[in-house]
Write a protein that holds these residues in place. Structure first.
Motif, mmCIF file in Angstrom:
data_model
loop_
_atom_site.group_PDB
_atom_site.id
_atom_site.type_symbol
_atom_site.label_atom_id
_atom_site.label_comp_id
_atom_site.label_asym_id
_atom_site.label_seq_id
_atom_site.Cartn_x
_atom_site.Cartn_y
_atom_site.Cartn_z
ATOM 1 N N MET A 297 0.806 -1.198 0.000
ATOM 2 C CA MET A 297 0.000 0.000 0.000
ATOM 3 C C MET A 297 0.849 1.261 0.000
ATOM 4 S SD MET A 297 -3.034 -0.589 -0.473
ATOM 5 C CE MET A 297 -3.551 1.063 -0.247
ATOM 6 N N GLN A 298 2.095 1.140 -0.319
ATOM 7 C CA GLN A 298 2.951 2.316 -0.368
ATOM 8 C C GLN A 298 2.991 2.830 -1.803
ATOM 9 O OE1 GLN A 298 6.111 0.226 1.839
ATOM 10 N NE2 GLN A 298 6.049 2.011 3.198
ATOM 11 N N ILE A 299 1.880 3.453 -2.175
ATOM 12 C CA ILE A 299 1.689 3.973 -3.525
ATOM 13 C C ILE A 299 1.559 5.489 -3.429
ATOM 14 C CG2 ILE A 299 0.156 3.932 -5.552
ATOM 15 C CD1 ILE A 299 1.397 1.237 -5.045
ATOM 16 N N ALA A 300 2.152 6.179 -4.397
ATOM 17 C CA ALA A 300 2.055 7.636 -4.447
ATOM 18 C C ALA A 300 1.845 8.074 -5.887
ATOM 19 C CB ALA A 300 3.315 8.273 -3.870
ATOM 20 N N VAL B 257 4.035 5.783 -8.437
ATOM 21 C CA VAL B 257 5.189 5.036 -7.941
ATOM 22 C C VAL B 257 4.783 4.164 -6.755
ATOM 23 C CG1 VAL B 257 6.940 6.712 -8.698
ATOM 24 C CG2 VAL B 257 5.951 6.917 -6.417
ATOM 25 N N VAL B 258 5.523 3.088 -6.589
ATOM 26 C CA VAL B 258 5.443 2.281 -5.376
ATOM 27 C C VAL B 258 6.787 2.491 -4.685
ATOM 28 C CG1 VAL B 258 6.192 0.165 -6.569
ATOM 29 C CG2 VAL B 258 4.961 -0.008 -4.406
ATOM 30 N N PHE B 259 6.764 2.681 -3.371
ATOM 31 C CA PHE B 259 8.004 2.987 -2.664
ATOM 32 C C PHE B 259 8.164 2.060 -1.466
ATOM 33 C CE2 PHE B 259 4.692 5.666 -0.952
ATOM 34 C CZ PHE B 259 4.863 5.607 0.412
ATOM 35 N N ASN B 260 9.399 1.921 -1.033
ATOM 36 C CA ASN B 260 9.704 1.048 0.092
ATOM 37 C C ASN B 260 9.729 1.802 1.406
ATOM 38 O OD1 ASN B 260 10.508 -1.487 1.286
ATOM 39 N ND2 ASN B 260 12.531 -0.588 1.518
ATOM 40 N N GLU B 261 10.156 3.058 1.367
ATOM 41 C CA GLU B 261 10.345 3.791 2.616
ATOM 42 C C GLU B 261 9.994 5.260 2.434
ATOM 43 O OE1 GLU B 261 13.998 4.756 5.735
ATOM 44 O OE2 GLU B 261 14.386 3.615 3.924
ATOM 45 N N TYR B 262 9.356 5.814 3.437
ATOM 46 C CA TYR B 262 9.082 7.251 3.480
ATOM 47 C C TYR B 262 9.911 7.837 4.607
ATOM 48 C CZ TYR B 262 6.609 11.604 4.537
ATOM 49 O OH TYR B 262 6.298 12.904 4.806
ATOM 50 N N ALA B 263 10.848 8.722 4.273
ATOM 51 C CA ALA B 263 11.706 9.361 5.270
ATOM 52 C C ALA B 263 11.068 10.679 5.684
ATOM 53 C CB ALA B 263 13.104 9.583 4.702
ATOM 54 N N LEU B 264 10.477 10.695 6.858
ATOM 55 C CA LEU B 264 9.789 11.882 7.347
ATOM 56 C C LEU B 264 10.749 13.055 7.525
ATOM 57 C CD1 LEU B 264 7.119 13.076 8.318
ATOM 58 C CD2 LEU B 264 7.667 12.250 10.602
ATOM 59 N N SER B 265 11.955 12.782 8.000
ATOM 60 C CA SER B 265 12.911 13.864 8.249
ATOM 61 C C SER B 265 13.301 14.585 6.961
ATOM 62 C CB SER B 265 14.156 13.326 8.940
ATOM 63 O OG SER B 265 14.796 12.364 8.119
ATOM 64 N N GLU B 266 13.354 13.860 5.861
ATOM 65 C CA GLU B 266 13.701 14.463 4.565
ATOM 66 C C GLU B 266 12.462 14.738 3.721
ATOM 67 O OE1 GLU B 266 16.239 11.691 2.611
ATOM 68 O OE2 GLU B 266 17.699 11.660 4.231
ATOM 69 N N ASN B 267 11.313 14.242 4.175
ATOM 70 C CA ASN B 267 10.071 14.297 3.407
ATOM 71 C C ASN B 267 10.283 13.740 2.000
ATOM 72 O OD1 ASN B 267 7.318 14.821 3.144
ATOM 73 N ND2 ASN B 267 7.727 16.754 2.118
ATOM 74 N N SER B 268 10.908 12.553 1.951
ATOM 75 C CA SER B 268 11.206 11.957 0.652
ATOM 76 C C SER B 268 10.858 10.473 0.630
ATOM 77 C CB SER B 268 12.682 12.146 0.309
ATOM 78 O OG SER B 268 13.493 11.435 1.216
ATOM 79 N N LEU B 269 10.630 9.989 -0.588
ATOM 80 C CA LEU B 269 10.333 8.587 -0.824
ATOM 81 C C LEU B 269 11.608 7.905 -1.286
ATOM 82 C CD1 LEU B 269 7.047 9.110 -2.867
ATOM 83 C CD2 LEU B 269 7.278 8.758 -0.406
ATOM 84 N N ARG B 270 11.904 6.760 -0.697
ATOM 85 C CA ARG B 270 13.125 6.027 -1.036
ATOM 86 C C ARG B 270 12.776 4.688 -1.657
ATOM 87 N NH1 ARG B 270 16.467 6.711 4.587
ATOM 88 N NH2 ARG B 270 16.715 8.955 4.496
#
Length: 125
Positions: free
Chosen positions: A1-4, A43-56
């Motif tokens: 469910m990590q879709i954006a 996109v499907v992503f593995n990790e959301y980095a809150l500190s960077e507000n980025s998708l990894r």
């Protein structure tokens, strides 16, 4: 469910599960080559980095692939958004296409297609 989904074409991705907006990590393959290749819309992503507000660890995905792979209870528990509406239209289209194909191949068509298909929804609370 990590879709954006890229909501504005400039790399601002709306995460479907929580409606947060994030960007792709600048050092990812898409971040480095975005000026050459353009950014993927979904996109499907593995990790959301809150500190960077980025998708990894990001990979491109199509909405059709999401509809095929994600169980329906995930879809129906997404919060309301334009992205969910897009996915719903695709689901409705695929369902009507399936029913039309079933009716043309079998004159004694399935009652669920003739009466309108009802999908069971599982809501997690």
């Amino acid at each position: 469910m990590q879709i954006a989904r890229d909501v504005d074409g400039s790399g601002n991705y709306l995460i479907l599960t929580n409606n947060h907006v994030a960007q792709l990590q600048p050092f990812s393959g898409y971040g480095v080559q975005s000026h050459k290749l353009g950014l993927p819309e979904w996109v499907v992503f593995n990790e959301y980095a809150l500190s960077e507000n980025s998708l990894r660890t990001v990979s491109e995905i199509s909405p059709q692939m999401f509809n095929e792979m994600a169980p329906m209870y995930f879809f129906y528990n997404l919060p309301p958004s334009e992205s969910k509406d897009i996915l719903q239209v695709m689901l409705d289209f695929e369902e009507s296409r399936r029913c039309t194909k079933k009716q043309t191949t079998n004159r004694n068509s399935d009652r669920s297609c003739a009466a309108g298909t009802q999908t069971d929804k599982c809501v997690i609370q």
